[in-house]
Design a protein around this motif. Structure first.
Motif, PDB file in Angstrom:
ATOM      1  N   LYS A 147     -78.528 -63.540 -10.766  1.00 16.19           N
ATOM      2  CA  LYS A 147     -77.089 -63.550 -11.025  1.00 16.19           C
ATOM      3  C   LYS A 147     -76.716 -64.451 -12.195  1.00 16.19           C
ATOM      4  N   HIS A 161     -79.053 -55.053 -18.792  1.00 18.83           N
ATOM      5  CA  HIS A 161     -79.692 -55.294 -17.493  1.00 18.83           C
ATOM      6  C   HIS A 161     -80.186 -56.738 -17.416  1.00 18.83           C
ATOM      7  N   TRP A 178     -72.526 -53.873  -9.255  1.00 25.56           N
ATOM      8  CA  TRP A 178     -73.256 -55.040  -9.772  1.00 25.56           C
ATOM      9  C   TRP A 178     -72.270 -55.904 -10.541  1.00 25.56           C
ATOM     10  N   GLU A 179     -72.297 -57.192 -10.250  1.00 22.94           N
ATOM     11  CA  GLU A 179     -71.320 -58.114 -10.819  1.00 22.94           C
ATOM     12  C   GLU A 179     -71.696 -58.533 -12.240  1.00 22.94           C
ATOM     13  N   TYR A 205     -67.247 -55.145 -11.794  1.00 26.32           N
ATOM     14  CA  TYR A 205     -68.362 -54.472 -11.143  1.00 26.32           C
ATOM     15  C   TYR A 205     -68.804 -53.294 -11.999  1.00 26.32           C
TER      16      TYR A 205
END
Length: 201
Positions: free
Chosen positions: A37, A65, A163-164, A173
């Protein structure tokens, strides 16, 4: 130096985002390399691939990514660089690892990705600050727009598909188009939920 099929990118800032600003102080929020994260996911495009053309140009800012810049420990406990590592601060990044591109000051999604702003929970009895599985579409794509789902629309989405990301100080997101399952009638009282720590990064 060019790659045939991959973009060459470098991080905007450090490879990890381990601190946030609280007033005039820096607060350390992460001390481990294992936590994905906190990997920086904002990059600058240094070179584009030779094998194909895309809307991404040299110098563009991209959201990528988390594994591109990630460092990890292998089974022996030895520290390893990402398999995307090229040299110095340069990394290889495949087209399907790029979710958002900023060109001429405008963010555009790539492929079937979209970005959602979470909204505040209005029901005080639930005890949650954020409404579950509902948000406002921030960055759309052509497949959603063909269905009449446009930026600013309130949408519902599947669990575990989001996904944050932090983009320009806003917590969003990222998900795929098929994670969007419903378009709600907008009431006008929906308020984005963007915690203060996101704005300080």
């Amino acid at each position: 130096m060019n790659s045939l099929y991959d973009f060459i990118v470098k991080p905007v800032g450090d490879k990890y985002s381990n601190t946030i600003k609280v007033g005039d102080k820096d607060l350390v929020v992460n001390t481990k390399i294992e936590n994905w994260k906190f990997v920086n996911r904002i990059a600058e495009v240094v070179q584009v691939p030779l094998a194909f053309k895309s809307v991404i140009s040299k110098g563009d800012e991209v959201v990528i990514h988390q594994n591109v810049f990630r460092t990890f420990y292998d089974m022996r406990g030895e520290k390893k660089k990402s398999r995307s590592f090229l040299k110095d601060d340069l990394h290889l990044c495949a087209l399907d690892q790029i979710y958002l591109c900023k060109s001429n000051g405008v963010w555009r999604t790539l492929n079937d990705r979209c970005f959602i702003s979470p909204i505040k929970e209005k029901d005080n009895l639930k005890g949650d600050k954020e409404r579950s599985l509902v948000g406002i579409l921030k960055y759309s794509n052509s497949s959603l727009e063909a269905l009449g789902i446009n930026p600013g629309d309130v949408v519902g989405f599947k669990p575990n598909g989001e996904w944050e990301f932090l983009v320009d100080g806003e917590r969003l997101y990222c998900m795929k188009s098929n994670d969007i399952v419903i378009k709600y009638e907008r009431k006008g009282d929906e308020e984005k939920y963007n915690p203060s720590w996101a704005q300080s990064g």
